[in-house]
Design a protein around this motif. Structure first.
Motif, PDB file in Angstrom:
ATOM      1  N   LEU A 124      28.442  29.048 -15.270  1.00 46.32           N
ATOM      2  CA  LEU A 124      29.433  29.908 -14.645  1.00 46.32           C
ATOM      3  C   LEU A 124      30.839  29.471 -15.045  1.00 46.32           C
ATOM      4  CD1 LEU A 124      28.135  30.571 -11.023  1.00 46.32           C
ATOM      5  CD2 LEU A 124      27.468  31.615 -13.195  1.00 46.32           C
TER       6      LEU A 124
ATOM      7  N   ASP B  63      33.359  34.381 -13.599  1.00 48.59           N
ATOM      8  CA  ASP B  63      32.207  34.636 -12.737  1.00 48.59           C
ATOM      9  C   ASP B  63      32.588  34.428 -11.278  1.00 48.59           C
ATOM     10  OD1 ASP B  63      30.069  35.073 -14.773  1.00 48.59           O
ATOM     11  OD2 ASP B  63      30.661  33.045 -15.351  1.00 48.59           O
TER      12      ASP B  63
ATOM     13  N   ARG C  63      30.933  37.568  -8.752  1.00 45.57           N
ATOM     14  CA  ARG C  63      29.888  38.554  -8.997  1.00 45.57           C
ATOM     15  C   ARG C  63      28.963  38.659  -7.783  1.00 45.57           C
ATOM     16  NH1 ARG C  63      30.170  40.142 -14.164  1.00 45.57           N
ATOM     17  NH2 ARG C  63      31.331  38.788 -15.597  1.00 45.57           N
TER      18      ARG C  63
END
Length: 426
Positions: free
Chosen positions: A245, A272, A292
């Motif tokens: 990430l 992310d 997300r």
């Protein structure tokens, strides 16, 4: 105009400083021992009647003014209704509204979720928790000169020892540090600098072990280091290709400070996860992790939260602050500050050999001195403070003056502050 009635600090501030010694832990420092009783856009009024020009904004917190009318009105209205229930016990609409704004404003048009906390360090720590939960991996990669907070984990993520880490260990494990793009010193373009960092990750950590790469898109405490163009997109691309990430720590850079809503926007980088705090709520404690939807929704119920996270009064302040940012177009205001400040500082750099670099973006600007000690920066800051201008130092070597004026500072106040700063530079 004359803004000072006494020496800095004045007699009342000195009296309060003496009281402080018997009440406040000595480990809490203050850049300028002047006690403030009120404030206005770009000006702090101390207890001795002095007016100080504020080029620090409480470390990039009061972006929208101090106090901003919309923030004050929202806080007053909320505190009259209720001050706390704990969102985890009985929720309230203000928390939802803040999350909806964050999901809309942060980079990327994908579906997002947000969770609210109290401080930047708490947000970063939770972002790491989320990344480890999502990926099933443990290693976290950070960068030279980075600063991420004062909790045990975020101290591990932070590069600088004194004063943040000294004798506070042992620190959390599975944290790895790689070189940052630092154009003034390394001479590399962004892609080259990213390749150097990625090579270190792959050799020293292993791509399959990395849960997250955590980075400030413009480093704050480390020296307002702006990575070379292409560095952030290259690192983000590597993360996507390798299942790690990409976490953007936008705690100091966020909310119009750099002339975009977030510094990641400048090169179209879509994290992310993104951590925010400081400028989010006009001076009240609030922080967030946004990212997300599939990542945040994967965490088990009860795995995220905290007693005060998303306090209703802080949420009301955030809604007032975001409204102010939009109504007053503070992204444009930040870019205007850059247009005013940078040419003046570059002219100063041309007449002296003590300045090595002028850099930054929007209203997040810095002077790096050539001497890699804190001596010159400390003398310049002291001279400014004595003349009633609040400036801050930073940098791994303490040799950087950072400027963080409120985005609503009047032109004439900014100009007066710059006059004093220029006069303080040898």
């Amino acid at each position: 105009m004359t803004r000072l009635r006494t020496a800095i600090p004045g007699p009342r501030s000195l009296e309060l400083s003496a009281r402080r010694k018997g009440a406040v832990a000595a480990g809490v420092g203050s850049t300028l021992p002047v006690f403030i009783e009120s404030a206005d856009d770009g000006v702090l009024f101390d207890v001795d009647g002095n007016q100080l020009i504020d080029l620090g904004s409480g470390i990039a917190v009061t972006n929208v003014g101090n106090p901003a009318p919309a923030v004050a009105e929202a806080v007053h209205a909320q505190i009259d209704r209720f001050s706390h229930t704990c969102f985890m016990i009985t929720p309230y609409e203000g928390y939802l509204e803040v999350c909806e704004h964050l999901n809309e404003l942060t980079p990327g048009d994908h579906e997002k979720r947000s969770v609210l906390f109290n401080s930047g360090a708490e947000a970063v720590e939770n972002a790491v928790k989320i990344a480890r939960h999502t990926t099933g991996r443990q290693a976290v990669v950070v960068f030279d000169h980075g600063y991420h907070g004062r909790t045990n984990l975020t101290m591990a993520l932070t590069a600088k020892n004194m004063p943040y880490k000294h004798r506070f260990g042992p620190f959390a494990p599975e944290v790895y540090r790689v070189p940052m793009s630092y154009p003034f010193h390394d001479g590399l373009d962004g892609v080259e600098a990213a390749a150097r960092a990625i090579a270190a990750i792959e050799k020293q950590v292993g791509a399959d072990n990395v849960a997250a790469v955590v980075i400030e898109p413009i480093q704050g405490e480390g020296g307002f280091i702006v990575p070379a163009k292409g560095f952030l997109p290259s690192v983000a691309s590597w993360c996507r290709a390798n299942g790690a990430l990409f976490i953007a720590d936008e705690i100091q850079t966020g909310f119009c400070r750099t002339g975009d809503w977030f510094a990641s926007d400048h090169e179209g980088v879509v994290p992310d996860l993104i951590t925010t705090a400081k400028g989010i709520a006009g001076g009240l404690p609030l922080a967030a992790v946004t990212g997300r939807a599939e990542i945040l929704d994967a965490v088990h119920t009860g795995g995220l939260g905290g007693t005060y996270g998303g306090n209703p009064v802080a949420c009301a302040a955030a809604l007032g602050a975001i409204r102010t940012m939009r109504d007053r177009d503070l992204n444009t205001a930040a870019r205007r500050i850059e247009e005013i400040v940078v040419p003046r500082l570059r002219k100063v750099a041309e007449r002296t050999d003590v300045i090595g670099d002028i850099r930054g973006r929007g209203a997040m600007l810095a002077i790096e001195f050539t001497e890699r000690t804190p001596d010159v920066a400390a003398k310049v800051a002291k001279a400014c403070h004595e003349q009633g201008v609040v400036v801050l130092t930073c940098g791994t070597y303490g040799n950087v003056i950072r400027l963080l004026p409120p985005l609503v500072i009047p032109d004439e106040v900014l100009a007066e502050g710059l006059d004093i700063l220029e006069g303080a530079i040898p």
